[in-house]
Each structure stands twice: as structure tokens, then as C-alpha cells.
Enzyme design. Structure first.
Site, short mmCIF file in Angstrom:
data_model
loop_
_atom_site.label_atom_id
_atom_site.label_comp_id
_atom_site.label_asym_id
_atom_site.label_seq_id
_atom_site.Cartn_x
_atom_site.Cartn_y
_atom_site.Cartn_z
N GLU A 150 0.86 -0.83 -0.17
CA GLU A 150 -0.14 0.19 -0.21
C GLU A 150 0.79 1.26 -0.22
O GLU A 150 0.26 2.36 -0.30
CB GLU A 150 -0.62 0.37 1.56
CG GLU A 150 -1.76 -1.47 1.11
CD GLU A 150 -1.70 -2.61 1.44
OE1 GLU A 150 -1.93 -3.62 1.50
OE2 GLU A 150 -0.21 -2.92 1.99
N ASN A 159 0.57 -8.29 -6.30
CA ASN A 159 0.33 -7.29 -7.39
C ASN A 159 1.31 -7.53 -8.27
O ASN A 159 2.97 -7.99 -8.52
CB ASN A 159 1.35 -5.55 -7.11
CG ASN A 159 1.17 -5.03 -8.01
OD1 ASN A 159 0.58 -5.03 -8.94
ND2 ASN A 159 2.37 -4.33 -7.79
#
Length: 433
Positions: free
Chosen positions: A71, A339
Site C-alpha cells: 500500500e 501485485n
């Protein structure tokens, strides 16, 4: 009433919370640091805020919360956009893990204040807001804390959820506690969802002002220094093929090594675990298997090195640049995947396991774009690696499509900034005063 019961349970669980912190500190000593911040006490930051004073008071402050490493990196383009839009504001970035805190320090240095967000005790979040008094707050991805959001609403502090994603599994979990979660979602001033499916699930849980803005991670540009470093590594291996097992999670390394040792390859395996506290564990695993391996911290791989262990922080873009293709961890076991966007931005084709529910839309889009392939198990990972190494033209096309895929999905930071400008503007009656 549900929130009162939730708070009571939190208070009763305090000994367990502390025990968990110290348990994690066995492998990562930094968990013992800044304990007061986790309960809303920030004496070490008082001086920094005082130094930020400008007559007649201190600088206004924008608060951004990024729970951990992923994040924090995803927030980078948004944080830069916030700094450009409000150059006279101080920016505070909060997190929950030492690795996230270290990542923020690497990315932003002294340009931002850093602290831990307190646990969701009513008194702790009250102290947090009294201390920092943010003009508005931004929560990255899916950080929904009932007491935190209620306290912000009581103080008329707008809170936005940015880069918001919500899998079907997580949505079902929130739905089971809808009496607690729905009011929290409803208190968000704005939600910037990654996809239309995320937006629909967020609205079903009570979120109101939801806009599809895309994924901020597409706007994260790999550092030029890391691309150069990766290219140097690539030259050093002198055309020897190399594939990367990136951000692997517990249990996946053993499965991949099992499959690799059934049919040994001349290619170099670059193995980079997701969590740094597991570096020593993976080193022990490699030793136990009698493999010829070397750690990144010890230098570059030799021609005899079978496995190069990536035991460094903040160099993933260099690993992607060095490798011919990558398997994305967290997807071989039902952990939801990691990711893949950074790999695409580095022109690295990817293989994905069957479990990508945390990045479902990005995964499906990457497969449709021709820069990713899905495989069902560890044996299929190794088989596909060998097939692609034997088909240079296909691998080249996948590299080209990776860059095109990454470029086509940019722009989320601009759209998210527009939402934040709306919620930060004073109400018409306030503006007249």
C-alpha cells in the site's frame, strides 16, 4: 450498540494484541519500537509538528494511511500529487508494520511525517485526531476501522478510501458483520474504487460516494536507478536464462523447489520471498536441499549458482528487470496473489497461479493483454518456464505487451486527486465565513 460491543472486545483482547506484537518481534525486532504510537501516544512527533508551525499556527496536515509495504508503494503517485496540489500542507503517512514504515522512509525520507496508526480503541483514535488534526484523511485499499471512522465523522474530518478493492470473499466477511461495518462504510466521504466490480461490492456494503478511478499501482513508475541496476545484473549473467519467483509466501518456495528438482534446469532461479522476516528461513531451506545458492547480500550469482536468494528490500524492480519472466507469489496457494503491475511496468512477462482473488481484475486484464499466463500448480510453472525459454519470439512479444498493458491503465492518481479536492473543499456556508 454493535460498535460498543466491538470496542469492549478490543479492550479485552489487549493482552493478546501485545503478545502478538512481541511474538512477531522475535523475528523482527522493530515491532518492539514505537509501542506508544499504537495506542495513540506521539511524544516523539511533537517536536516535528512544532517545527512545522507557521504563524498563526502550525501547517495544515493531510493524513494518508498505508497499512504495509504494498500500500505504501501504491500510494507514491498519489502522495506526490497531494504534495503538488497542497504544497503548504504537511503530509503524515501512517502504517501498521515496520517494513511499511521503512519503505515509506526509503521513498519519502524527511519530506513526510511518519507514525503508526493506533489500534481501533475509541480513546486511542481520539488521541490520534487531537494530536494531528488532519484537514482530511486517505485510507489506502480496504482499511475500514469503525471507531476511527466514527471519530473522524464526529470531528467533521472527511475520509476517503483510495485505490479501494474488495474481493467477493472479503465482501462476504463484512456482510456477516453488517451491523458494524455498514455504518463505517457509510461514513466515508468518498471511495475511489479500482474496478466496477469493486465499486458494486463497496456500495452493497453501505459506501455511498463511490467512483471507479482505476488502480494507482499502474501510476507507480519504477525508479530509474533500479532499472539500471537490474539491467547490469542481466548483463552479468551473460545470456544465461533466468526466471524470478517474486513475493513468494510461506509454503510456495518448497512447492516450486520440489518441481524444479524433479527436472533440474540450467536456468537461474531468482527467489524473492514476500516478507523479509522469512529470508533466513528460506536460506535454511536451500541449505537443507543441498542446492548451490547465493544471497543477494553476498553478491551476484556465479555461473554455478542455481538459486539467487533476493534478501534485500526495495529492489523488486531490479529483480524484474534482470529476469526473463516471473512467477507472482501468493497465487500458488489460496492466498489471493500479489501485485503483478510492477512486473508489467518493468517489461517482465508473468505467470500466475490459480489463486488471484486479491488482484482479480488486473490478473484477468493482463492475461487478456497477452502479457501473463495462468498455470495451475508448481509443475506447470516449471513446464511453462521451459516452454517460454525455448520460444524467444513469444517471450519478446509478452515483454512488449507488458509495457503496453502498464501504460494503458495509467491515470488513477489524477482521478483520485479530483475526488480529494471535492471532499476537502469547505462547505458553501463555511466558505462565506
Amino acid at each position: 450498540m454493535p460498535r460498543r460491543l466491538y470496542s469492549l472486545i478490543l479492550y479485552l483482547a489487549t493482552p493478546l494484541i501485545l503478545l502478538r506484537l512481541f511474538w512477531r518481534a522475535r523475528k523482527q525486532a522493530a515491532y518492539r519500537e514505537h509501542l506508544g504510537e499504537r495506542f495513540g501516544f506521539y511524544p516523539a512527533l511533537a517536536q516535528a509538528l512544532t517545527q512545522a508551525k507557521t504563524p498563526p499556527g502550525r501547517k495544515p496536515l493531510i493524513w494518508l494511511h498505508a497499512v504495509s509495504v504494498g500500500e505504501t508503494r501504491a500510494a507514491e503517485p498519489l502522495l506526490h500529487a497531494l504534495s503538488e496540489r497542497w504544497p503548504d500542507h504537511q503530509i503524515l503517512i501512517t502504517g501498521m508494520t515496520p517494513t511499511g514504515r521503512e519503505t515509506a522512509h526509503q521513498l519519502y525520507g524527511e519530506r513526510v511525517l511518519q507514525a503508526y496508526l493506533p489500534y481501533d480503541f475509541p480513546d486511542a483514535v481520539a488521541r490520534f485526531f487531537r494530536h494531528f488534526q488532519p484537514r482530511f484523511g486517505v485510507l489506502m485499499e480496504t482499511e475500514i476501522w469503525p471507531n476511527l471512522l466514527a471519530a473522524a465523522a464526529d470531528r467533521s474530518i472527511p475520509i476517503a478510501l483510495a485505490n479501494a478493492r474488495l474481493s467477493e470473499r472479503s465482501a462476504r466477511g463484512y456482510q456477516r458483520f453488517s451491523a458494524l461495518s455498514s455504518p463505517a462504510f457509510a461514513q466515508l466521504s468518498a471511495v475511489a474504487a479500482q474496478t466496477a466490480a469493486d465499486a458494486e461490492r463497496l456500495r452493497s456494503l453501505g459506501a455511498k460516494a463511490v467512483t471507479v478511478c482505476g488502480n494507482l499501482k499502474f501510476d507507480v513508475r519504477p525508479q530509474a536507478s533500479l532499472l539500471t541496476l537490474g539491467a547490469t545484473w542481466r548483463e552479468e549473467r551473460q545470456k544465461r536464462p533466468a526466471w524470478l519467483a517474486a513475493s513468494t509466501r510461506e509454503g510456495e518456495e518448497a512447492l516450486l523447489l520440489d518441481a524444479w528438482q524433479k527436472k533440474p534446469s540450467a536456468a537461474l532461479l531468482i527467489l524473492v520471498p514476500r516478507h523479509p522476516q522469512r529470508f533466513s528461513e528460506i536460506a535454511q531451506l536451500l541449505r537443507a536441499r543441498g542446492l548451490n545458492w547465493r544471497a543477494r547480500s553476498a553478491g551476484l550469482p556465479t555461473p554455478e549458482t542455481q538459486v539467487w536468494l533476493g534478501d534485500s528490500m526495495g529492489e523488486m524492480a531490479a529483480y524484474y528487470t534482470c529476469a526473463d519472466l516471473a512467477f507472482i507469489g501468493g497465487s500458488l496457494l489460496p492466498l489471493g496473489g500479489q501485485n503483478l503491475i510492477e512486473a508489467a511496468a518493468c517489461a517482465c512477462p508473468v505467470l500466475l497461479g490459480p489463486h488471484t482473488f486479491n488482484f482479480l481484475q488486473a490478473s484477468e486484464d493482463a492475461i487478456a493483454a497477452g502479457c501473463a499466463r495462468r498455470v495451475q500448480d508448481a509443475d506447470a510453472v516449471l513446464q511453462t518456464v521451459e516452454e517460454l525459454f525455448a520460444d524467444a519470439s513469444t517471450l519478446t512479444r509478452m515483454r512488449e505487451r507488458s509495457l503496453a498493458f502498464a501504460a494503458a491503465h495509467q491515470g488513477a492518481s489524477e482521478r483520485t486527486l479530483a475526488l480529494l479536492q471535492e471532499i476537502s473543499a469547505p462547505a458553501p456556508d463555511q466558505a462565506r465565513h
